[in-house]
Scaffold this motif. Structure first.
Motif, mmCIF file in Angstrom:
data_model
loop_
_atom_site.group_PDB
_atom_site.id
_atom_site.type_symbol
_atom_site.label_atom_id
_atom_site.label_comp_id
_atom_site.label_asym_id
_atom_site.label_seq_id
_atom_site.Cartn_x
_atom_site.Cartn_y
_atom_site.Cartn_z
ATOM 1 N N ALA A 80 0.865 -1.180 0.000
ATOM 2 C CA ALA A 80 0.000 0.000 0.000
ATOM 3 C C ALA A 80 0.900 1.228 0.000
ATOM 4 C CB ALA A 80 -0.925 0.018 1.214
ATOM 5 N N ARG A 81 0.447 2.283 -0.686
ATOM 6 C CA ARG A 81 1.283 3.479 -0.791
ATOM 7 C C ARG A 81 0.408 4.729 -0.771
ATOM 8 N NH1 ARG A 81 4.920 4.391 -6.114
ATOM 9 N NH2 ARG A 81 2.846 4.279 -7.026
ATOM 10 N N TYR A 82 0.938 5.785 -0.153
ATOM 11 C CA TYR A 82 0.279 7.096 -0.139
ATOM 12 C C TYR A 82 1.314 8.118 -0.582
ATOM 13 C CZ TYR A 82 -2.052 11.316 1.490
ATOM 14 O OH TYR A 82 -2.625 12.571 1.557
ATOM 15 N N ALA A 83 1.012 8.862 -1.635
ATOM 16 C CA ALA A 83 1.959 9.828 -2.200
ATOM 17 C C ALA A 83 1.292 11.190 -2.305
ATOM 18 C CB ALA A 83 2.449 9.373 -3.572
ATOM 19 N N VAL A 84 1.999 12.233 -1.894
ATOM 20 C CA VAL A 84 1.480 13.591 -1.986
ATOM 21 C C VAL A 84 2.519 14.480 -2.660
ATOM 22 C CG1 VAL A 84 -0.029 13.402 0.015
ATOM 23 C CG2 VAL A 84 2.328 14.139 0.331
ATOM 24 N N SER A 85 2.029 15.504 -3.339
ATOM 25 C CA SER A 85 2.898 16.475 -3.990
ATOM 26 C C SER A 85 2.503 17.863 -3.514
ATOM 27 C CB SER A 85 2.773 16.366 -5.513
ATOM 28 O OG SER A 85 3.619 17.288 -6.151
ATOM 29 N N PHE A 138 4.753 7.505 1.548
ATOM 30 C CA PHE A 138 4.830 6.453 2.562
ATOM 31 C C PHE A 138 4.346 5.153 1.923
ATOM 32 C CE2 PHE A 138 4.059 10.395 4.866
ATOM 33 C CZ PHE A 138 5.103 10.389 5.790
ATOM 34 N N ALA A 139 5.033 4.050 2.232
ATOM 35 C CA ALA A 139 4.664 2.760 1.648
ATOM 36 C C ALA A 139 4.792 1.661 2.692
ATOM 37 C CB ALA A 139 5.545 2.444 0.443
ATOM 38 N N GLY A 140 3.955 0.654 2.551
ATOM 39 C CA GLY A 140 3.990 -0.490 3.450
ATOM 40 C C GLY A 140 3.967 -1.795 2.662
ATOM 41 N N LEU A 141 4.535 -2.838 3.267
ATOM 42 C CA LEU A 141 4.642 -4.151 2.626
ATOM 43 C C LEU A 141 4.317 -5.229 3.647
ATOM 44 C CD1 LEU A 141 5.665 -6.104 0.334
ATOM 45 C CD2 LEU A 141 7.964 -5.787 1.292
ATOM 46 N N LEU A 142 3.467 -6.184 3.258
ATOM 47 C CA LEU A 142 3.136 -7.333 4.100
ATOM 48 C C LEU A 142 3.259 -8.572 3.238
ATOM 49 C CD1 LEU A 142 2.073 -8.320 6.880
ATOM 50 C CD2 LEU A 142 -0.244 -8.161 5.905
ATOM 51 N N ARG A 143 3.992 -9.576 3.737
ATOM 52 C CA ARG A 143 4.262 -10.732 2.886
ATOM 53 C C ARG A 143 4.394 -12.023 3.674
ATOM 54 N NH1 ARG A 143 10.209 -11.140 1.494
ATOM 55 N NH2 ARG A 143 9.355 -12.015 -0.415
ATOM 56 N N TRP A 177 7.313 -7.982 6.961
ATOM 57 C CA TRP A 177 6.666 -6.667 6.853
ATOM 58 C C TRP A 177 7.732 -5.595 6.661
ATOM 59 C CZ3 TRP A 177 8.209 -2.912 10.230
ATOM 60 C CH2 TRP A 177 8.875 -3.344 11.377
ATOM 61 N N GLY A 178 7.326 -4.488 6.049
ATOM 62 C CA GLY A 178 8.266 -3.396 5.844
ATOM 63 C C GLY A 178 7.550 -2.070 5.724
ATOM 64 N N LEU A 179 8.252 -1.000 6.103
ATOM 65 C CA LEU A 179 7.763 0.370 5.960
ATOM 66 C C LEU A 179 8.843 1.196 5.280
ATOM 67 C CD1 LEU A 179 6.213 0.948 9.516
ATOM 68 C CD2 LEU A 179 4.963 0.462 7.390
ATOM 69 N N SER A 180 8.421 2.127 4.442
ATOM 70 C CA SER A 180 9.377 2.976 3.744
ATOM 71 C C SER A 180 8.818 4.385 3.624
ATOM 72 C CB SER A 180 9.687 2.415 2.353
ATOM 73 O OG SER A 180 10.663 3.200 1.699
ATOM 74 N N ALA A 181 9.680 5.374 3.821
ATOM 75 C CA ALA A 181 9.312 6.781 3.650
ATOM 76 C C ALA A 181 10.360 7.433 2.762
ATOM 77 C CB ALA A 181 9.241 7.502 4.995
ATOM 78 N N SER A 182 9.920 8.261 1.843
ATOM 79 C CA SER A 182 10.849 8.910 0.921
ATOM 80 C C SER A 182 10.335 10.295 0.561
ATOM 81 C CB SER A 182 11.027 8.066 -0.345
ATOM 82 O OG SER A 182 9.777 7.791 -0.934
ATOM 83 N N THR A 183 11.257 11.177 0.204
ATOM 84 C CA THR A 183 10.866 12.539 -0.120
ATOM 85 C C THR A 183 11.888 13.189 -1.041
ATOM 86 O OG1 THR A 183 10.230 14.689 0.822
ATOM 87 C CG2 THR A 183 12.043 13.544 1.872
ATOM 88 N N LYS A 184 11.421 14.150 -1.799
ATOM 89 C CA LYS A 184 12.285 15.035 -2.584
ATOM 90 C C LYS A 184 11.895 16.455 -2.232
ATOM 91 C CE LYS A 184 11.845 15.347 -7.109
ATOM 92 N NZ LYS A 184 11.970 14.998 -8.556
ATOM 93 N N ILE A 185 12.839 17.214 -1.673
ATOM 94 C CA ILE A 185 12.565 18.555 -1.161
ATOM 95 C C ILE A 185 13.312 19.576 -2.012
ATOM 96 C CG2 ILE A 185 12.700 20.077 0.848
ATOM 97 C CD1 ILE A 185 12.835 17.513 2.572
ATOM 98 N N LYS A 186 12.600 20.548 -2.527
ATOM 99 C CA LYS A 186 13.222 21.587 -3.339
ATOM 100 C C LYS A 186 14.067 22.512 -2.461
ATOM 101 C CE LYS A 186 9.430 21.581 -6.681
ATOM 102 N NZ LYS A 186 8.342 22.379 -7.301
ATOM 103 N N VAL A 187 15.236 22.869 -2.968
ATOM 104 C CA VAL A 187 16.124 23.808 -2.297
ATOM 105 C C VAL A 187 16.391 24.948 -3.284
ATOM 106 C CG1 VAL A 187 18.362 24.170 -1.207
ATOM 107 C CG2 VAL A 187 17.185 21.968 -0.939
ATOM 108 N N GLY A 188 15.851 26.115 -2.990
ATOM 109 C CA GLY A 188 15.965 27.201 -3.949
ATOM 110 C C GLY A 188 15.127 26.910 -5.183
#
Length: 449
Positions: free
Chosen positions: A274-279, A287-292, A310-321
């Motif tokens: 399952a994944r939730y992505a925002v811009s 944010f993403a989750g894994l069940l296996r 099971w696993g959890l993952s969080a990732s981001t890309k942040i603008k600088v300038g």
């Protein structure tokens, strides 16, 4: 006008009849009668003209009524607009693209050179860095196997939006390690799927992964130790920022006490993600989750065991300038080894009684991308993974940790054409404390089409 002129002529004839000096009354009467006859003829002709005019007017009115009451013609058939990119086949717009990429690398390994044809000689695989061998001179390699091509279709079929993608490259083990007369390569399927509205069916990046935050690197992957990386067959449903999927299962196992990896291929349940992505204006967040299910069966040794991963993952890309950005990913869990760092650790280990124990993993990367000037940019990347092994069952020869650091400079002299250089240092350590490292300089040229 005809009637008026005829009356005037009649009056003149009557005047002649009454005027003095007329030679004969009989002649005058005859002239008057002739004139009256002429008048009657002209009057009858005029009546005929009036009747004809009225008949023509009535016919014109009937034509107007028929035009107003007849069915409207069908609208013209709307022709599909020609695509601005690609070409049309039936209801679909077809596009073709890809890139050609050539790499030249010079690598130094502290624990001995990989054999010719080993994939480590072409891109960074954390779990393959040699340990315990003799240090040799720098090894130089050239290849074009990252070259890629893709084909897509998009269209409306029965009111539904339908698309497909087929993507291939040559980044697999070559057909032979012999490079005397050619550098062999085999085409490899990367992605092959169909989308129908919100559904995706086929081989695609795992829904547990966020490819949008992968750092720009000359290497095939770059931040290999710390990134989630898997492409596999799945069924995915996406609605807005949410997506869920069921994906191809596979369990990798460490035998009791250590030894060669066992690829079990015994799963009865798919992997669930399952994944939730925002811009947002400042960047992107996911944010993403894994069940296996982890499962291994071996009738020869009477092993039939399963466990939960099971696993959890969080990732981001942040603008600088206005042009720079920071990219981050952190992933953790148990029994997710094959999803992280190119299977640096296995999913599970067999204990003394033949039962599976999930192996814990924590991994991540951080990257900063800086634009120096139009067409010039650099990325500084750090990536790492730490494995939580129970050495009483795994032994001391299994992977404990790995990390790498990369610095590159990339120039785009024209659109879609990149040339660059990257210097990287990577190391691997096993539970016994032994380690090996690799230093590599990569030069590359890439043109997209």
């Amino acid at each position: 006008m005809m009637i008026k002129s005829s009356l005037a002529a009649g009056c003149a004839a009557a005047a002649l009849l009454l005027a003095p000096g007329v030679a004969s009354a009989q002649d005058a009467q005859a002239a008057l009668e002739a004139r009256i006859a002429q008048l009657e003829a002209e009057l009858n002709a005029l009546k005929s003209e009036v009747i004809a005019a009225r008949t023509q007017q009535a016919a014109q009115q009937q034509d107007i009524i028929r035009l107003e009451t007849r069915p409207a013609p069908p609208p013209p058939v709307q022709q599909a607009a020609a695509p601005s990119d690609g070409f049309r086949i039936g209801d679909h717009t077809v596009k073709f693209g890809g890139f050609v990429k050539v790499d030249a690398s010079a690598s130094s390994y502290s624990g001995g050179d990989p054999i010719n044809g080993d994939a480590l000689r072409e891109f960074h695989i954390p779990g393959s860095i040699p340990i315990g061998g003799a240090d040799e001179d720098t090894a130089t390699d050239f290849n074009a196997r990252q070259t890629r091509f893709w084909l897509t279709t998009d269209g409306l079929v029965g009111g539904r939006k339908v698309g497909t993608r087929l993507e291939m490259d040559f980044q697999t083990l070559p057909g032979t390690a012999d490079q005397r007369t050619t550098s062999p390569a085999n085409p490899a399927l990367r992605r092959a799927f169909v989308t129908i509205d919100n559904w995706l069916i086929g081989q695609e990046w795992t829904n547990f992964q966020n490819t949008a935050v992968l750092p720009e690197s000359a290497d095939f992957i770059g931040a290999a130790e710390g990134t989630v990386f898997a492409r596999q067959v799945q069924v995915r449903y996406t609605r807005g920022p949410f997506s869920v999927s069921v994906e191809n299962p596979e369990t990798t196992v460490t035998p009791f006490g250590g030894g060669a990896r066992v690829i079990a291929d015994d799963n009865s349940l798919p992997d669930f993600t399952a994944r939730y992505a925002v811009s947002r204006p400042w960047g992107d967040l996911q944010f993403a989750g894994l069940l296996r299910q982890l499962k291994y069966q071996n009738p020869a040794t009477d092993i039939d065991s399963s466990a939960t991963g099971w696993g959890l993952s969080a990732s981001t890309k942040i603008k600088v300038g206005s042009k720079d950005d920071v990219r981050l990913m952190v992933t953790g869990g148990e029994g997710i080894g094959r999803y992280v760092g190119l299977n640096f650790s296995n999913d599970a280990v067999l204990d003394a009684s033949g039962e599976l124990e999930a192996i814990g993993v924590v991994a991540g990367f951080a990257a900063y991308r800086h634009v120096w000037a139009p067409g010039w940019r650099s990325s500084l990347i750090w990536s790492a993974q730490k494995v939580d092994n129970d050495t009483t069952v795994t032994g001391l020869a299994v992977n404990r940790s790995a990390q790498s650091i990369h610095a590159n400079l990339i120039w785009s002299p024209v659109t879609a054409f990149d040339v660059g250089a990257e210097l990287m240092f990577a190391d691997r350590e096993i539970e016994s404390g032994a380690s090996g490292d690799m230093t590599r300089l990569i030069l590359f040229a890439k043109y997209g089409f």
